[in-house]
Design an enzyme around this catalytic site. Sequence first.
Site, PDB file in Angstrom:
ATOM      1  N   THR A   1      16.806 -16.853  32.349  1.00 48.07           N
ATOM      2  CA  THR A   1      17.987 -16.522  32.634  1.00 48.07           C
ATOM      3  C   THR A   1      18.777 -17.920  33.262  1.00 48.07           C
ATOM      4  O   THR A   1      19.821 -18.099  33.105  1.00 48.07           O
ATOM      5  CB  THR A   1      18.363 -15.561  33.645  1.00 48.07           C
ATOM      6  OG1 THR A   1      18.006 -14.223  33.011  1.00 48.07           O
ATOM      7  CG2 THR A   1      20.001 -15.313  33.853  1.00 48.07           C
TER       8      THR A   1
ATOM      9  N   ALA B   1      30.337 -36.646  37.723  1.00 50.11           N
ATOM     10  CA  ALA B   1      29.024 -37.288  37.981  1.00 50.11           C
ATOM     11  C   ALA B   1      28.800 -38.756  37.775  1.00 50.11           C
ATOM     12  O   ALA B   1      28.218 -39.246  38.236  1.00 50.11           O
ATOM     13  CB  ALA B   1      27.972 -36.492  37.108  1.00 50.11           C
TER      14      ALA B   1
ATOM     15  N   ARG C   1       7.053 -20.998  27.605  1.00 53.60           N
ATOM     16  CA  ARG C   1       5.883 -20.299  26.793  1.00 53.60           C
ATOM     17  C   ARG C   1       6.251 -20.137  25.089  1.00 53.60           C
ATOM     18  O   ARG C   1       5.304 -20.440  24.334  1.00 53.60           O
ATOM     19  CB  ARG C   1       5.672 -19.087  27.476  1.00 53.60           C
ATOM     20  CG  ARG C   1       4.822 -19.042  28.788  1.00 53.60           C
ATOM     21  CD  ARG C   1       4.046 -17.913  29.395  1.00 53.60           C
ATOM     22  NE  ARG C   1       5.103 -16.940  29.696  1.00 53.60           N
ATOM     23  CZ  ARG C   1       5.557 -16.421  30.767  1.00 53.60           C
ATOM     24  NH1 ARG C   1       5.020 -17.206  31.788  1.00 53.60           N
ATOM     25  NH2 ARG C   1       6.407 -15.728  31.110  1.00 53.60           N
TER      26      ARG C   1
ATOM     27  N   LYS D   1      13.839 -19.679  45.841  1.00 57.44           N
ATOM     28  CA  LYS D   1      13.695 -19.323  47.182  1.00 57.44           C
ATOM     29  C   LYS D   1      12.551 -19.018  47.656  1.00 57.44           C
ATOM     30  O   LYS D   1      11.921 -19.389  48.730  1.00 57.44           O
ATOM     31  CB  LYS D   1      14.860 -18.358  47.395  1.00 57.44           C
ATOM     32  CG  LYS D   1      14.592 -16.904  47.006  1.00 57.44           C
ATOM     33  CD  LYS D   1      15.118 -16.710  45.600  1.00 57.44           C
ATOM     34  CE  LYS D   1      15.313 -15.299  45.022  1.00 57.44           C
ATOM     35  NZ  LYS D   1      15.909 -15.079  43.794  1.00 57.44           N
TER      36      LYS D   1
ATOM     37  N   GLU E   1      20.402 -25.786  46.092  1.00 60.21           N
ATOM     38  CA  GLU E   1      21.755 -25.151  46.458  1.00 60.21           C
ATOM     39  C   GLU E   1      21.747 -23.740  45.712  1.00 60.21           C
ATOM     40  O   GLU E   1      22.277 -22.638  46.169  1.00 60.21           O
ATOM     41  CB  GLU E   1      23.062 -25.892  45.635  1.00 60.21           C
ATOM     42  CG  GLU E   1      24.470 -25.078  45.745  1.00 60.21           C
ATOM     43  CD  GLU E   1      24.712 -24.962  47.310  1.00 60.21           C
ATOM     44  OE1 GLU E   1      24.807 -23.807  47.947  1.00 60.21           O
ATOM     45  OE2 GLU E   1      24.742 -26.160  48.149  1.00 60.21           O
TER      46      GLU E   1
ATOM     47  N   ILE F   1      27.744 -19.007  45.364  1.00 59.65           N
ATOM     48  CA  ILE F   1      28.344 -19.363  46.405  1.00 59.65           C
ATOM     49  C   ILE F   1      27.716 -20.877  47.056  1.00 59.65           C
ATOM     50  O   ILE F   1      26.331 -21.012  47.266  1.00 59.65           O
ATOM     51  CB  ILE F   1      28.098 -18.492  47.606  1.00 59.65           C
ATOM     52  CG1 ILE F   1      28.568 -17.128  47.304  1.00 59.65           C
ATOM     53  CG2 ILE F   1      28.704 -18.823  48.980  1.00 59.65           C
ATOM     54  CD1 ILE F   1      28.263 -15.877  48.251  1.00 59.65           C
TER      55      ILE F   1
ATOM     56  N   GLY G   1      20.291  -3.373  34.760  1.00 58.13           N
ATOM     57  CA  GLY G   1      19.817  -4.558  34.970  1.00 58.13           C
ATOM     58  C   GLY G   1      19.836  -5.454  36.174  1.00 58.13           C
ATOM     59  O   GLY G   1      19.506  -6.460  36.459  1.00 58.13           O
TER      60      GLY G   1
ATOM     61  N   GLU H   1      14.958  -4.882  39.312  1.00 61.10           N
ATOM     62  CA  GLU H   1      13.891  -5.134  38.517  1.00 61.10           C
ATOM     63  C   GLU H   1      12.871  -4.154  38.187  1.00 61.10           C
ATOM     64  O   GLU H   1      13.207  -2.892  38.916  1.00 61.10           O
ATOM     65  CB  GLU H   1      12.795  -6.259  38.945  1.00 61.10           C
ATOM     66  CG  GLU H   1      13.681  -7.526  39.231  1.00 61.10           C
ATOM     67  CD  GLU H   1      13.682  -8.413  38.087  1.00 61.10           C
ATOM     68  OE1 GLU H   1      13.192  -8.009  37.111  1.00 61.10           O
ATOM     69  OE2 GLU H   1      14.538  -9.228  38.008  1.00 61.10           O
TER      70      GLU H   1
ATOM     71  N   LYS I   1      15.770 -16.014  51.672  1.00 61.00           N
ATOM     72  CA  LYS I   1      16.924 -16.731  51.586  1.00 61.00           C
ATOM     73  C   LYS I   1      17.482 -17.281  53.228  1.00 61.00           C
ATOM     74  O   LYS I   1      17.774 -18.128  53.297  1.00 61.00           O
ATOM     75  CB  LYS I   1      18.283 -16.057  50.955  1.00 61.00           C
ATOM     76  CG  LYS I   1      17.826 -16.016  49.488  1.00 61.00           C
ATOM     77  CD  LYS I   1      18.704 -14.812  48.813  1.00 61.00           C
ATOM     78  CE  LYS I   1      18.417 -14.575  47.211  1.00 61.00           C
ATOM     79  NZ  LYS I   1      19.191 -13.442  46.935  1.00 61.00           N
TER      80      LYS I   1
END
Length: 430
Positions: A14, A34, A46, A107, A131, A138, A189, A192, A207
Amino acid sequence: MSRPLSVGVAGLGTVGAGVLKVLRDNAGLIAARAGRPIAVTAVSARDRHKDRGVPVAGLRWYEDPVALVADPGVDVIVESIGGSEGPARALVEAALAAGKPVVTANKALLALHGRALAQLAEAHQVPLAFEAAVAGGIPAIKAVREGLAGNDIRRVAGILNGTCNYILTEMRLRGLQFAEVLAEAQKLGYAEADPSFDIDGVDAAHKLAILAALAFNRPVDFSELHVEGIRAISAVDIAMAEALGFRIKLLGIATRTQDGVSARVHPCMVPLETPIAHVEGVFNAVVAEGDAVGRVVLQGRGAGAGPTASAVVADLVDIARGRHTPVWGASADALSSAPARPMSTHRGAYYLRLMVLDRPGVIADVTAVLRDANISMESMLQRGRAPGEAVPVVLTTHECEEAAMQAAIRRLSGLDAVLEKPALIRIETL
């Protein structure tokens, strides 16, 4: 315009696929911000043949993610494999040791190994950017580390897990039990197949460990955290909270005082008049309190391809511009060594729900336990009567110490009229 920044992306789930999509869809805008184009030139995953919704033809492909580091055409590594060990950790360590910047949304890796990774990044004078690791889209990391750099931050807190917030929101809106909403969240979804990391508070704790390290300029230390999840929250608790003028949220809260730093994740009763009580569904919120700025509240989507990729790309823009901030906001020799404060020293107000036999003398026995523990009761709520049967009794207390409350819980659990372990929820005002 300068030479393009060449990116190697490890993991095309994702997040990784989302990064490719954002970089391609907004290429011109990103290049302008940038100062040069940012382009993915190599990937590792994979399955070469899986349809990920983004074209990967023409990109250099590596079965081994660590091999991305040795590619001379890759300037920066994006780690989106996930997990605190295995390929993700090996890749990040190899990239930093080779002097290549790393951007990660991981994280768990940072919460468990952030101290060593920060030292490695500092030793090789290379950015480690993350970030996307906290609260998805956020900009919480930049807000705390850079935007509030002039502040003495005393507290950082928030709703840090969208799955738990969704479950608690649906329980309240529809009057359903925890298990029913969890099953629906899995079908949609939002949760999990194995939801333990979310509903047991571990994801939020990862976090919070990162936010606390940034807010207080301390090395990250996950072992210091007190962690509880939402499995024990019932529909009765949700309804009682509303009746008392509260909503239940899973919060992460880190506080610094002259005695040290406390960091905890657990369900909280928050007053309806506070902004965080109205952060609903899969949304996250981060609250920071500084001596100069006061209270700052950030709210937005905490997960998903778009929000997370947005944060990853923001870090890539910083790297393209040559902006480099120490991982925890200050160099290792300038970090704080403030001690951790154990959960037993926490002071606050509490909500208690007891399932008791409806018979004379029960309330007197309960209040005697609280009196002996030096806990002052603020209110009591009982709905309906059922002589000889189980009824819920809800108590709220004035401020007291956690150790005293836990001792009282143990004694209350031993009363023959109390039919199950009392439900305990801490009352917080953010």
